[in-house]
Design a protein around this motif. Structure first.
Motif, short mmCIF file in Angstrom:
data_model
loop_
_atom_site.label_atom_id
_atom_site.label_comp_id
_atom_site.label_asym_id
_atom_site.label_seq_id
_atom_site.Cartn_x
_atom_site.Cartn_y
_atom_site.Cartn_z
N ARG A 249 11.32 0.00 -5.94
CA ARG A 249 10.21 0.73 -5.31
C ARG A 249 10.00 0.31 -3.87
NH1 ARG A 249 6.35 0.67 -10.69
NH2 ARG A 249 6.98 2.73 -11.45
N CYS A 250 10.04 -0.99 -3.61
CA CYS A 250 9.88 -1.44 -2.22
C CYS A 250 11.02 -0.93 -1.34
CB CYS A 250 9.83 -2.97 -2.17
SG CYS A 250 8.33 -3.70 -2.81
N GLY A 251 12.24 -1.06 -1.83
CA GLY A 251 13.39 -0.58 -1.05
C GLY A 251 13.35 0.92 -0.83
N ALA A 252 13.02 1.66 -1.87
CA ALA A 252 12.94 3.12 -1.73
C ALA A 252 11.84 3.52 -0.75
CB ALA A 252 12.73 3.77 -3.09
N TRP A 253 10.71 2.83 -0.80
CA TRP A 253 9.63 3.14 0.15
C TRP A 253 10.12 2.96 1.57
CZ3 TRP A 253 7.22 0.27 3.96
CH2 TRP A 253 6.17 0.93 4.61
N GLU A 254 10.78 1.83 1.84
CA GLU A 254 11.27 1.60 3.20
C GLU A 254 12.27 2.66 3.62
OE1 GLU A 254 11.70 -2.19 5.17
OE2 GLU A 254 11.39 -3.16 3.22
N ARG B 295 0.84 -1.21 0.00
CA ARG B 295 0.00 0.00 0.00
C ARG B 295 0.87 1.26 0.00
NH1 ARG B 295 -3.29 -2.85 4.17
NH2 ARG B 295 -5.13 -3.60 3.07
N GLY B 296 1.93 1.24 0.79
CA GLY B 296 2.81 2.40 0.89
C GLY B 296 3.46 2.74 -0.43
N VAL B 297 3.92 1.72 -1.15
CA VAL B 297 4.54 1.96 -2.45
C VAL B 297 3.53 2.59 -3.40
CG1 VAL B 297 5.48 0.83 -4.51
CG2 VAL B 297 6.32 0.20 -2.25
N ILE B 298 2.32 2.06 -3.42
CA ILE B 298 1.30 2.59 -4.33
C ILE B 298 0.92 4.02 -3.93
CG2 ILE B 298 -1.06 2.29 -5.19
CD1 ILE B 298 1.14 0.26 -6.22
N GLU B 299 0.73 4.27 -2.65
CA GLU B 299 0.34 5.62 -2.19
C GLU B 299 1.43 6.65 -2.43
OE1 GLU B 299 -0.64 4.94 1.92
OE2 GLU B 299 -2.46 3.83 1.40
N SER B 300 2.69 6.25 -2.36
CA SER B 300 3.81 7.19 -2.50
C SER B 300 4.58 7.00 -3.80
CB SER B 300 4.78 6.99 -1.32
OG SER B 300 4.13 7.13 -0.10
N GLN B 301 3.94 6.40 -4.80
CA GLN B 301 4.67 6.01 -6.00
C GLN B 301 5.33 7.18 -6.72
OE1 GLN B 301 2.85 2.98 -8.29
NE2 GLN B 301 4.17 3.32 -10.05
N ARG B 302 4.69 8.32 -6.79
CA ARG B 302 5.31 9.47 -7.46
C ARG B 302 6.60 9.90 -6.78
NH1 ARG B 302 1.05 13.55 -10.18
NH2 ARG B 302 -0.39 11.96 -10.91
N GLU B 303 6.54 10.02 -5.47
CA GLU B 303 7.73 10.41 -4.70
C GLU B 303 8.83 9.35 -4.83
OE1 GLU B 303 9.04 11.27 -0.06
OE2 GLU B 303 6.95 10.82 -0.52
N ILE B 304 8.44 8.10 -4.71
CA ILE B 304 9.40 7.00 -4.80
C ILE B 304 10.03 6.96 -6.18
CG2 ILE B 304 9.56 4.46 -4.88
CD1 ILE B 304 7.34 4.53 -2.66
N ASP B 305 9.20 7.04 -7.22
CA ASP B 305 9.73 7.00 -8.59
C ASP B 305 10.67 8.17 -8.86
OD1 ASP B 305 8.33 4.66 -8.96
OD2 ASP B 305 6.96 5.47 -10.47
N ALA B 306 10.35 9.33 -8.32
CA ALA B 306 11.24 10.49 -8.50
C ALA B 306 12.58 10.25 -7.81
CB ALA B 306 10.57 11.75 -7.96
N ALA B 307 12.54 9.67 -6.62
CA ALA B 307 13.78 9.39 -5.89
C ALA B 307 14.64 8.37 -6.63
CB ALA B 307 13.45 8.88 -4.48
N ILE B 308 14.00 7.36 -7.20
CA ILE B 308 14.74 6.34 -7.96
C ILE B 308 15.26 6.94 -9.26
CG2 ILE B 308 14.57 4.14 -9.20
CD1 ILE B 308 12.33 3.40 -7.11
N THR B 309 14.42 7.68 -9.96
CA THR B 309 14.81 8.27 -11.24
C THR B 309 16.01 9.19 -11.08
OG1 THR B 309 12.56 8.07 -12.08
CG2 THR B 309 13.98 9.66 -13.18
#
Length: 184
Positions: free
Chosen positions: A124-129, A89-103
């Motif tokens: 995505r899972c690792g970045a969320w954590e 759920r956290g990855v999906i809810e924060s996907q924009r922020e996570i994807d920006a951090a990974i990108t």
């Protein structure tokens, strides 16, 4: 190029590594449950992307059917189902922020969409954590996802996961430090 490790051997490696650097607030059984939850979360995100299923549908499917099974000898029944659901759920809810951090950690000519779907789920899972679960030591998060990457890929991808997640963690520390300095 080396062959990917089996999921069972990766879980054994993670168990050995966790004895050396443990999440201090968790028992060894709880740490093992977190590891299995991380593996399941990666699989759930991969399934969601490929099948186009929604987050609650996939979480329910895992709870009703998958957590009673084994994957290559790794019993998913050991998973912490609540933590699994929190990660997904956290990855999906924060996907924009996570994807920006990974990108921000990809080569300038790469887009996240070009990265393999399983690798994207791992990142995505690792970045969320790293971004949303600061009570888990960054070394634990990075080590766990690097080892999980080894179950699916060869060493080059595992090194990529290590570098990308380490960069996300350093960026988070730099941003948090700058925010503290600004309020001081």
């Amino acid at each position: 190029m080396s062959e990917p490790n089996s999921i069972q051997s990766v879980l054994q490696q993670l168990a050995e590594a966790e004895r050396q650097r443990a999440e201090p607030q968790l028992s060894s059984r709880q740490r093992r449950a977190r590891t299995v939850s991380r593996l399941a979360a990666v699989q759930a995100l991969y399934q969601m992307e490929l099948a186009g299923e929604g987050v609650e549908t996939v979480i329910t499917e895992f709870s009703n059917f998958r957590f009673d099974a084994d994957i290559e000898g790794a019993p998913l029944a050991e998973a912490d189902e609540a933590y699994f659901a929190e990660v997904v759920r956290g990855v999906i809810e924060s996907q924009r922020e996570i994807d920006a951090a990974i990108t921000a950690r990809l080569a300038s000519n790469w887009r996240l969409e070009r990265v393999d779907a399983t690798l994207r789920a791992l990142l995505r899972c690792g970045a969320w954590e790293l971004l949303k679960h600061p009570d888990t030591p960054r070394e634990v998060v990075i080590d766990e996802y690097v080892e999980l990457a080894k179950a699916f890929f060869d060493d080059a991808e595992a090194r990529f996961v290590n570098a990308a997640l380490d960069g996300v963690a350093r960026d988070r520390v730099a941003i948090n430090g700058a925010a503290r300095d600004a309020t001081a």
